[in-house]
Design a protein around this motif. Structure first.
Motif, PDB file in Angstrom:
ATOM      1  N   SER A 175       0.867  -1.184   0.000  1.00 33.65           N
ATOM      2  CA  SER A 175       0.000   0.000   0.000  1.00 33.65           C
ATOM      3  C   SER A 175       0.900   1.229   0.000  1.00 33.65           C
ATOM      4  O   SER A 175       2.055   1.174   0.424  1.00 33.65           O
ATOM      5  CB  SER A 175      -0.886   0.015   1.239  1.00 33.65           C
ATOM      6  OG  SER A 175      -0.100   0.296   2.388  1.00 33.65           O
ATOM      7  N   LYS A 176       0.345   2.343  -0.478  1.00 37.92           N
ATOM      8  CA  LYS A 176       1.123   3.575  -0.520  1.00 37.92           C
ATOM      9  C   LYS A 176       1.588   3.959   0.890  1.00 37.92           C
ATOM     10  O   LYS A 176       2.741   4.349   1.093  1.00 37.92           O
ATOM     11  CB  LYS A 176       0.257   4.689  -1.126  1.00 37.92           C
ATOM     12  CG  LYS A 176       1.003   5.962  -1.405  1.00 37.92           C
ATOM     13  CD  LYS A 176       0.191   6.885  -2.313  1.00 37.92           C
ATOM     14  CE  LYS A 176       0.954   8.175  -2.571  1.00 37.92           C
ATOM     15  NZ  LYS A 176       0.262   9.373  -2.143  1.00 37.92           N
ATOM     16  N   ALA A 177       0.701   3.814   1.854  1.00 39.65           N
ATOM     17  CA  ALA A 177       1.047   4.207   3.227  1.00 39.65           C
ATOM     18  C   ALA A 177       2.195   3.351   3.765  1.00 39.65           C
ATOM     19  O   ALA A 177       3.140   3.873   4.370  1.00 39.65           O
ATOM     20  CB  ALA A 177      -0.182   4.086   4.130  1.00 39.65           C
ATOM     21  N   ASP A 178       2.121   2.049   3.545  1.00 36.17           N
ATOM     22  CA  ASP A 178       3.194   1.158   4.023  1.00 36.17           C
ATOM     23  C   ASP A 178       4.514   1.472   3.323  1.00 36.17           C
ATOM     24  O   ASP A 178       5.575   1.515   3.948  1.00 36.17           O
ATOM     25  CB  ASP A 178       2.839  -0.317   3.751  1.00 36.17           C
ATOM     26  CG  ASP A 178       1.780  -0.829   4.709  1.00 36.17           C
ATOM     27  OD1 ASP A 178       1.455  -0.112   5.682  1.00 36.17           O
ATOM     28  OD2 ASP A 178       1.267  -1.946   4.483  1.00 36.17           O
ATOM     29  N   ALA A 179       4.404   1.666   1.998  1.00 38.43           N
ATOM     30  CA  ALA A 179       5.621   1.930   1.226  1.00 38.43           C
ATOM     31  C   ALA A 179       6.268   3.240   1.675  1.00 38.43           C
ATOM     32  O   ALA A 179       7.489   3.332   1.789  1.00 38.43           O
ATOM     33  CB  ALA A 179       5.294   1.972  -0.267  1.00 38.43           C
ATOM     34  N   GLU A 180       5.447   4.239   1.966  1.00 43.98           N
ATOM     35  CA  GLU A 180       6.003   5.533   2.380  1.00 43.98           C
ATOM     36  C   GLU A 180       6.627   5.457   3.767  1.00 43.98           C
ATOM     37  O   GLU A 180       7.676   6.056   4.022  1.00 43.98           O
ATOM     38  CB  GLU A 180       4.922   6.621   2.331  1.00 43.98           C
ATOM     39  CG  GLU A 180       4.584   6.989   0.893  1.00 43.98           C
ATOM     40  CD  GLU A 180       3.656   8.185   0.770  1.00 43.98           C
ATOM     41  OE1 GLU A 180       3.126   8.669   1.804  1.00 43.98           O
ATOM     42  OE2 GLU A 180       3.454   8.626  -0.381  1.00 43.98           O
ATOM     43  N   ARG A 184      22.886   7.824  -2.274  1.00 45.84           N
ATOM     44  CA  ARG A 184      22.297   7.213  -1.073  1.00 45.84           C
ATOM     45  C   ARG A 184      20.798   6.962  -1.267  1.00 45.84           C
ATOM     46  O   ARG A 184      20.260   5.964  -0.785  1.00 45.84           O
ATOM     47  CB  ARG A 184      22.606   8.070   0.148  1.00 45.84           C
ATOM     48  CG  ARG A 184      24.085   7.907   0.542  1.00 45.84           C
ATOM     49  CD  ARG A 184      24.454   8.710   1.761  1.00 45.84           C
ATOM     50  NE  ARG A 184      24.599  10.122   1.465  1.00 45.84           N
ATOM     51  CZ  ARG A 184      24.296  11.099   2.302  1.00 45.84           C
ATOM     52  NH1 ARG A 184      23.823  10.833   3.508  1.00 45.84           N
ATOM     53  NH2 ARG A 184      24.478  12.356   1.949  1.00 45.84           N
ATOM     54  N   VAL A 185      20.127   7.851  -2.003  1.00 46.27           N
ATOM     55  CA  VAL A 185      18.722   7.589  -2.351  1.00 46.27           C
ATOM     56  C   VAL A 185      18.628   6.320  -3.204  1.00 46.27           C
ATOM     57  O   VAL A 185      17.743   5.479  -3.003  1.00 46.27           O
ATOM     58  CB  VAL A 185      18.096   8.789  -3.100  1.00 46.27           C
ATOM     59  CG1 VAL A 185      16.694   8.428  -3.607  1.00 46.27           C
ATOM     60  CG2 VAL A 185      18.051  10.016  -2.204  1.00 46.27           C
ATOM     61  N   ALA A 186      19.555   6.183  -4.152  1.00 45.26           N
ATOM     62  CA  ALA A 186      19.533   4.986  -5.013  1.00 45.26           C
ATOM     63  C   ALA A 186      19.714   3.720  -4.168  1.00 45.26           C
ATOM     64  O   ALA A 186      19.084   2.689  -4.444  1.00 45.26           O
ATOM     65  CB  ALA A 186      20.629   5.084  -6.075  1.00 45.26           C
ATOM     66  N   ILE A 187      20.523   3.802  -3.140  1.00 52.27           N
ATOM     67  CA  ILE A 187      20.701   2.648  -2.252  1.00 52.27           C
ATOM     68  C   ILE A 187      19.397   2.376  -1.489  1.00 52.27           C
ATOM     69  O   ILE A 187      18.931   1.227  -1.401  1.00 52.27           O
ATOM     70  CB  ILE A 187      21.889   2.876  -1.287  1.00 52.27           C
ATOM     71  CG1 ILE A 187      23.213   2.919  -2.073  1.00 52.27           C
ATOM     72  CG2 ILE A 187      21.928   1.783  -0.215  1.00 52.27           C
ATOM     73  CD1 ILE A 187      24.427   3.341  -1.242  1.00 52.27           C
ATOM     74  N   LEU A 229      15.276   6.144   4.078  1.00 46.49           N
ATOM     75  CA  LEU A 229      15.930   7.424   3.771  1.00 46.49           C
ATOM     76  C   LEU A 229      16.622   7.968   5.018  1.00 46.49           C
ATOM     77  O   LEU A 229      17.732   8.503   4.932  1.00 46.49           O
ATOM     78  CB  LEU A 229      14.907   8.424   3.218  1.00 46.49           C
ATOM     79  CG  LEU A 229      14.399   8.087   1.809  1.00 46.49           C
ATOM     80  CD1 LEU A 229      13.193   8.964   1.442  1.00 46.49           C
ATOM     81  CD2 LEU A 229      15.510   8.259   0.763  1.00 46.49           C
ATOM     82  N   ASP A 230      16.004   7.783   6.181  1.00 48.47           N
ATOM     83  CA  ASP A 230      16.672   8.179   7.425  1.00 48.47           C
ATOM     84  C   ASP A 230      17.947   7.370   7.629  1.00 48.47           C
ATOM     85  O   ASP A 230      18.989   7.899   8.001  1.00 48.47           O
ATOM     86  CB  ASP A 230      15.745   7.955   8.635  1.00 48.47           C
ATOM     87  CG  ASP A 230      14.684   9.037   8.759  1.00 48.47           C
ATOM     88  OD1 ASP A 230      14.880  10.115   8.175  1.00 48.47           O
ATOM     89  OD2 ASP A 230      13.662   8.782   9.431  1.00 48.47           O
ATOM     90  N   ARG A 231      17.824   6.075   7.363  1.00 47.15           N
ATOM     91  CA  ARG A 231      18.962   5.185   7.590  1.00 47.15           C
ATOM     92  C   ARG A 231      20.176   5.579   6.744  1.00 47.15           C
ATOM     93  O   ARG A 231      21.312   5.470   7.189  1.00 47.15           O
ATOM     94  CB  ARG A 231      18.533   3.754   7.270  1.00 47.15           C
ATOM     95  CG  ARG A 231      19.626   2.730   7.401  1.00 47.15           C
ATOM     96  CD  ARG A 231      19.015   1.352   7.216  1.00 47.15           C
ATOM     97  NE  ARG A 231      20.035   0.327   7.117  1.00 47.15           N
ATOM     98  CZ  ARG A 231      19.780  -0.921   6.754  1.00 47.15           C
ATOM     99  NH1 ARG A 231      18.542  -1.286   6.478  1.00 47.15           N
ATOM    100  NH2 ARG A 231      20.738  -1.794   6.680  1.00 47.15           N
ATOM    101  N   VAL A 232      19.924   6.028   5.507  1.00 48.90           N
ATOM    102  CA  VAL A 232      21.051   6.428   4.660  1.00 48.90           C
ATOM    103  C   VAL A 232      21.346   7.930   4.777  1.00 48.90           C
ATOM    104  O   VAL A 232      22.176   8.462   4.040  1.00 48.90           O
ATOM    105  CB  VAL A 232      20.844   6.031   3.176  1.00 48.90           C
ATOM    106  CG1 VAL A 232      20.636   4.528   3.032  1.00 48.90           C
ATOM    107  CG2 VAL A 232      19.684   6.791   2.549  1.00 48.90           C
ATOM    108  N   GLY A 233      20.657   8.595   5.709  1.00 52.38           N
ATOM    109  CA  GLY A 233      21.010   9.972   6.042  1.00 52.38           C
ATOM    110  C   GLY A 233      20.446  11.042   5.125  1.00 52.38           C
ATOM    111  O   GLY A 233      20.973  12.151   5.074  1.00 52.38           O
ATOM    112  N   VAL A 234      19.359  10.733   4.405  1.00 53.94           N
ATOM    113  CA  VAL A 234      18.752  11.749   3.539  1.00 53.94           C
ATOM    114  C   VAL A 234      17.255  11.920   3.811  1.00 53.94           C
ATOM    115  O   VAL A 234      16.508  12.369   2.941  1.00 53.94           O
ATOM    116  CB  VAL A 234      18.996  11.455   2.033  1.00 53.94           C
ATOM    117  CG1 VAL A 234      20.449  11.650   1.674  1.00 53.94           C
ATOM    118  CG2 VAL A 234      18.528  10.058   1.653  1.00 53.94           C
ATOM    119  N   GLY A 235      16.842  11.605   5.028  1.00 55.24           N
ATOM    120  CA  GLY A 235      15.424  11.701   5.381  1.00 55.24           C
ATOM    121  C   GLY A 235      14.858  13.094   5.136  1.00 55.24           C
ATOM    122  O   GLY A 235      13.698  13.241   4.731  1.00 55.24           O
ATOM    123  N   ALA A 236      15.681  14.108   5.340  1.00 57.81           N
ATOM    124  CA  ALA A 236      15.200  15.487   5.184  1.00 57.81           C
ATOM    125  C   ALA A 236      14.979  15.880   3.726  1.00 57.81           C
ATOM    126  O   ALA A 236      14.400  16.923   3.441  1.00 57.81           O
ATOM    127  CB  ALA A 236      16.190  16.453   5.839  1.00 57.81           C
TER     128      ALA A 236
END
Ligand code: ADP
Ligand code: MG
Length: 249
Positions: A118-123, A153-156, A130-137
Protein backbone atom coordinates in the motif's frame (compact mmCIF):
# COMPACT_ATOMS: atom_id res chain seq x y z
CA UNK A 1 35.52 -9.12 8.54
CA UNK A 2 37.28 -11.80 6.64
CA UNK A 3 35.80 -15.17 7.51
CA UNK A 4 33.22 -16.63 5.13
CA UNK A 5 30.05 -16.15 7.11
CA UNK A 6 27.65 -18.96 6.41
CA UNK A 7 28.54 -21.55 3.80
CA UNK A 8 24.98 -21.03 2.54
CA UNK A 9 25.11 -20.12 -1.17
CA UNK A 10 22.88 -17.24 -2.21
CA UNK A 11 24.28 -16.41 -5.64
CA UNK A 12 25.91 -19.15 -7.63
CA UNK A 13 27.36 -18.78 -11.10
CA UNK A 14 28.72 -21.90 -12.70
CA UNK A 15 30.42 -22.27 -16.03
CA UNK A 16 29.06 -18.94 -17.23
CA UNK A 17 30.12 -17.75 -20.67
CA UNK A 18 28.98 -14.63 -22.40
CA UNK A 19 29.91 -13.18 -25.76
CA UNK A 20 29.31 -9.75 -27.26
CA UNK A 21 29.61 -10.78 -30.89
CA UNK A 22 33.21 -12.00 -31.22
CA UNK A 23 34.20 -10.80 -27.76
CA UNK A 24 34.21 -13.57 -25.16
CA UNK A 25 33.48 -11.16 -22.34
CA UNK A 26 32.82 -13.69 -19.54
CA UNK A 27 34.84 -16.88 -19.71
CA UNK A 28 33.85 -19.91 -17.67
CA UNK A 29 32.91 -17.93 -14.57
CA UNK A 30 32.40 -19.87 -11.36
CA UNK A 31 31.47 -17.70 -8.42
CA UNK A 32 29.53 -18.53 -5.30
CA UNK A 33 28.49 -15.82 -2.88
CA UNK A 34 27.20 -16.98 0.47
CA UNK A 35 24.36 -15.43 2.39
CA UNK A 36 25.80 -12.53 4.36
CA UNK A 37 29.01 -12.46 2.39
CA UNK A 38 30.53 -9.27 0.96
CA UNK A 39 32.53 -9.84 -2.21
CA UNK A 40 34.51 -7.03 -3.79
CA UNK A 41 35.21 -7.41 -7.50
CA UNK A 42 38.17 -5.54 -8.88
CA UNK A 43 40.08 -5.58 -12.13
CA UNK A 44 41.13 -3.45 -15.06
CA UNK A 45 38.68 -1.50 -17.17
CA UNK A 46 37.06 -3.79 -19.74
CA UNK A 47 37.70 -6.97 -17.75
CA UNK A 48 33.98 -7.79 -17.55
CA UNK A 49 33.04 -6.59 -14.06
CA UNK A 50 29.93 -4.69 -15.08
CA UNK A 51 28.85 -7.47 -17.39
CA UNK A 52 29.24 -9.96 -14.55
CA UNK A 53 26.92 -7.86 -12.37
CA UNK A 54 24.44 -7.40 -15.18
CA UNK A 55 24.15 -11.13 -15.80
CA UNK A 56 23.21 -11.69 -12.16
CA UNK A 57 19.94 -9.87 -12.64
CA UNK A 58 19.66 -10.80 -16.28
CA UNK A 59 20.14 -7.36 -17.68
CA UNK A 60 22.44 -9.41 -19.92
CA UNK A 61 21.75 -12.92 -21.16
CA UNK A 62 24.36 -15.69 -21.00
CA UNK A 63 25.34 -18.27 -23.58
CA UNK A 64 26.56 -21.09 -21.32
CA UNK A 65 26.32 -22.09 -17.72
CA UNK A 66 23.79 -21.22 -15.09
CA UNK A 67 23.09 -18.66 -12.42
CA UNK A 68 21.00 -19.40 -9.37
CA UNK A 69 19.66 -16.96 -6.79
CA UNK A 70 18.88 -18.61 -3.46
CA UNK A 71 18.72 -22.00 -5.17
CA UNK A 72 16.46 -20.93 -8.03
CA UNK A 73 17.79 -20.88 -11.54
CA UNK A 74 17.44 -17.55 -13.34
CA UNK A 75 15.15 -18.15 -16.33
CA UNK A 76 15.45 -16.42 -19.70
CA UNK A 77 12.35 -14.31 -19.32
CA UNK A 78 8.83 -14.12 -17.97
CA UNK A 79 7.17 -13.85 -14.59
CA UNK A 80 9.68 -15.99 -12.75
CA UNK A 81 12.47 -13.78 -14.00
CA UNK A 82 10.68 -10.65 -12.75
CA UNK A 83 10.21 -12.29 -9.37
CA UNK A 84 13.84 -13.36 -9.03
CA UNK A 85 15.10 -10.05 -10.36
CA UNK A 86 13.23 -8.25 -7.62
CA UNK A 87 15.46 -10.13 -5.14
CA UNK A 88 18.57 -8.53 -6.64
CA UNK A 89 19.07 -4.86 -5.82
CA UNK A 90 21.36 -2.92 -8.10
CA UNK A 91 23.15 0.38 -7.62
CA UNK A 92 24.94 1.84 -10.64
CA UNK A 93 27.71 4.33 -11.10
CA UNK A 94 25.22 6.85 -12.47
CA UNK A 95 22.45 7.07 -9.93
CA UNK A 96 19.61 6.44 -12.41
CA UNK A 97 16.94 8.09 -10.28
CA UNK A 98 13.69 9.17 -11.89
CA UNK A 99 14.33 12.87 -12.47
CA UNK A 100 10.72 14.01 -12.39
CA UNK A 101 9.74 12.16 -9.24
CA UNK A 102 10.46 13.15 -5.68
CA UNK A 103 12.99 11.27 -3.62
CA UNK A 104 10.15 9.62 -1.70
CA UNK A 105 8.41 8.57 -4.93
CA UNK A 106 11.66 7.16 -6.27
CA UNK A 107 11.83 4.87 -3.27
CA UNK A 108 8.15 3.88 -3.10
CA UNK A 109 7.56 3.17 -6.79
CA UNK A 110 8.99 -0.36 -6.88
CA UNK A 111 7.43 -1.54 -3.62
CA UNK A 112 4.00 -0.29 -4.72
CA UNK A 113 4.17 -1.61 -8.29
CA UNK A 114 6.18 -4.80 -7.90
CA UNK A 115 5.76 -5.75 -4.24
CA UNK A 116 2.12 -4.59 -4.20
CA UNK A 117 2.55 -2.64 -0.98
CA UNK A 118 0.00 0.00 0.00
CA UNK A 119 1.12 3.58 -0.52
CA UNK A 120 1.05 4.21 3.23
CA UNK A 121 3.19 1.16 4.02
CA UNK A 122 5.62 1.93 1.23
CA UNK A 123 6.00 5.53 2.38
CA UNK A 124 6.56 4.54 5.99
CA UNK A 125 9.28 2.11 5.02
CA UNK A 126 10.79 4.56 2.50
CA UNK A 127 11.11 7.23 5.18
CA UNK A 128 12.84 4.75 7.49
CA UNK A 129 15.29 3.82 4.75
CA UNK A 130 15.93 7.42 3.77
CA UNK A 131 16.67 8.18 7.43
CA UNK A 132 18.96 5.19 7.59
CA UNK A 133 21.05 6.43 4.66
CA UNK A 134 21.01 9.97 6.04
CA UNK A 135 18.75 11.75 3.54
CA UNK A 136 15.42 11.70 5.38
CA UNK A 137 15.20 15.49 5.18
CA UNK A 138 15.35 15.38 1.38
CA UNK A 139 12.27 13.18 0.89
CA UNK A 140 10.12 15.78 -0.88
CA UNK A 141 12.81 17.17 -3.19
CA UNK A 142 13.56 16.03 -6.73
CA UNK A 143 16.94 14.40 -7.46
CA UNK A 144 18.46 17.47 -9.16
CA UNK A 145 18.18 19.36 -5.85
CA UNK A 146 20.48 16.83 -4.16
CA UNK A 147 24.24 16.39 -4.26
CA UNK A 148 25.68 13.37 -6.04
CA UNK A 149 26.41 11.66 -2.74
CA UNK A 150 22.86 12.23 -1.57
CA UNK A 151 21.46 10.93 -4.86
CA UNK A 152 23.53 7.78 -4.62
CA UNK A 153 22.30 7.21 -1.07
CA UNK A 154 18.72 7.59 -2.35
CA UNK A 155 19.53 4.99 -5.01
CA UNK A 156 20.70 2.65 -2.25
CA UNK A 157 17.51 3.27 -0.26
CA UNK A 158 15.47 2.63 -3.38
CA UNK A 159 17.14 -0.71 -3.93
CA UNK A 160 16.76 -1.67 -0.26
CA UNK A 161 13.05 -0.83 -0.33
CA UNK A 162 12.49 -3.93 -2.46
CA UNK A 163 13.90 -6.09 0.35
CA UNK A 164 16.48 -7.69 -1.94
CA UNK A 165 18.33 -10.83 -0.95
CA UNK A 166 21.52 -9.49 -2.48
CA UNK A 167 22.75 -6.04 -3.41
CA UNK A 168 24.98 -5.41 -6.42
CA UNK A 169 27.01 -2.23 -6.57
CA UNK A 170 28.77 -1.34 -9.81
CA UNK A 171 31.38 1.34 -9.07
CA UNK A 172 28.92 3.25 -6.88
CA UNK A 173 31.37 6.01 -5.96
CA UNK A 174 33.34 6.48 -9.16
CA UNK A 175 31.12 9.29 -10.49
CA UNK A 176 31.21 11.20 -7.20
CA UNK A 177 33.25 14.18 -6.15
CA UNK A 178 35.93 13.02 -3.70
CA UNK A 179 34.32 14.64 -0.66
CA UNK A 180 31.15 12.61 -1.22
CA UNK A 181 32.72 9.20 -1.58
CA UNK A 182 32.97 8.45 2.11
CA UNK A 183 29.34 9.22 2.91
CA UNK A 184 28.31 6.56 0.39
CA UNK A 185 30.94 4.06 1.51
CA UNK A 186 29.83 4.51 5.13
CA UNK A 187 26.30 3.50 4.18
CA UNK A 188 27.67 0.45 2.40
CA UNK A 189 29.86 -0.53 5.34
CA UNK A 190 26.78 -0.26 7.56
CA UNK A 191 24.85 -2.57 5.25
CA UNK A 192 27.70 -5.07 5.31
CA UNK A 193 27.79 -4.97 9.09
CA UNK A 194 24.04 -5.57 9.17
CA UNK A 195 24.58 -8.80 7.26
CA UNK A 196 23.51 -7.83 3.75
CA UNK A 197 24.85 -10.06 1.00
CA UNK A 198 26.77 -7.76 -1.33
CA UNK A 199 28.72 -7.91 -4.57
CA UNK A 200 30.61 -4.66 -4.97
CA UNK A 201 32.64 -3.59 -7.98
CA UNK A 202 34.91 -0.91 -6.63
CA UNK A 203 38.48 0.25 -6.57
CA UNK A 204 38.03 1.68 -3.08
CA UNK A 205 40.56 -0.49 -1.35
CA UNK A 206 39.70 0.96 2.06
CA UNK A 207 36.19 -0.36 1.64
CA UNK A 208 37.51 -3.75 0.57
CA UNK A 209 39.74 -3.97 3.64
CA UNK A 210 36.99 -2.88 6.02
CA UNK A 211 33.97 -4.68 4.67
CA UNK A 212 34.88 -7.47 2.25
CA UNK A 213 35.05 -11.13 3.16
CA UNK A 214 36.60 -11.82 -0.20
CA UNK A 215 38.20 -10.04 -3.12
CA UNK A 216 37.70 -11.39 -6.62
CA UNK A 217 40.13 -10.16 -9.25
CA UNK A 218 38.98 -10.24 -12.89
CA UNK A 219 41.06 -9.85 -15.98
CA UNK A 220 40.14 -10.50 -19.61
CA UNK A 221 36.73 -11.95 -18.74
CA UNK A 222 38.05 -14.45 -16.24
CA UNK A 223 38.21 -14.67 -12.48
CA UNK A 224 41.94 -14.80 -12.02
CA UNK A 225 42.07 -14.74 -8.26
CA UNK A 226 39.75 -15.04 -5.26
CA UNK A 227 41.20 -14.39 -1.82
CA UNK A 228 40.61 -12.66 1.48
CA UNK A 229 41.40 -8.94 1.34
CA UNK A 230 44.43 -9.55 3.54
CA UNK A 231 45.82 -12.26 1.28
CA UNK A 232 44.99 -10.35 -1.86
CA UNK A 233 46.55 -7.05 -0.85
CA UNK A 234 49.63 -8.45 0.86
CA UNK A 235 50.39 -11.43 -1.31
CA UNK A 236 48.47 -11.67 -4.58
CA UNK A 237 49.29 -14.92 -6.29
CA UNK A 238 49.02 -13.91 -9.94
CA UNK A 239 51.33 -11.58 -11.84
CA UNK A 240 48.31 -9.86 -13.35
CA UNK A 241 46.94 -8.98 -9.92
CA UNK A 242 50.37 -7.80 -8.77
CA UNK A 243 50.67 -5.61 -11.82
CA UNK A 244 47.16 -4.20 -11.31
CA UNK A 245 47.75 -3.47 -7.64
CA UNK A 246 51.04 -1.75 -8.37
CA UNK A 247 49.13 0.68 -10.57
CA UNK A 248 46.30 1.53 -8.21
CA UNK A 249 47.89 1.43 -4.75
P1 ADP B 1 34.35 -3.47 -16.85
O1 ADP B 1 33.10 -3.17 -16.10
O2 ADP B 1 35.26 -4.41 -16.15
O3 ADP B 1 35.08 -2.21 -17.25
P2 ADP B 1 32.54 -4.33 -18.93
O4 ADP B 1 31.83 -5.51 -18.39
O5 ADP B 1 31.82 -3.04 -18.95
O6 ADP B 1 33.96 -4.20 -18.21
O7 ADP B 1 32.99 -4.61 -20.42
C1 ADP B 1 33.76 -5.75 -20.77
C2 ADP B 1 34.00 -5.73 -22.27
O8 ADP B 1 32.77 -5.89 -22.95
C3 ADP B 1 34.61 -4.43 -22.77
O9 ADP B 1 35.52 -4.75 -23.80
C4 ADP B 1 33.41 -3.68 -23.32
O10 ADP B 1 33.80 -2.81 -24.34
C5 ADP B 1 32.55 -4.80 -23.83
N1 ADP B 1 31.11 -4.51 -23.78
C6 ADP B 1 30.42 -4.14 -22.69
N2 ADP B 1 29.11 -3.97 -22.97
C7 ADP B 1 28.98 -4.25 -24.30
C8 ADP B 1 27.88 -4.27 -25.20
N3 ADP B 1 26.62 -4.01 -24.79
N4 ADP B 1 28.13 -4.62 -26.48
C9 ADP B 1 29.37 -4.92 -26.91
N5 ADP B 1 30.46 -4.92 -26.10
C10 ADP B 1 30.27 -4.60 -24.82
MG1 MG C 1 32.28 -1.41 -15.41
Amino acid sequence: MTERPTGDPLVRMSGVDKWFGELHVLQDIDLTVDRGEVVVVIGPSGSGKSTLCRTINRLESIENGEITIDGERLPEEGKELARLRADVGMVFQSFNLFAHKTVLENVTLGPIKVRKQSKADAEKRARELLDRVGVGAQADKVPAQLSGGQQQRVAIARALAMDPKVMLFDEPTSALDPEMINEVLEVMVGLAQDGMTMIVVTHEMGFARRAANRVVFMDGGRIVESATPEEFFTNPSSDRAKDFLSKIL
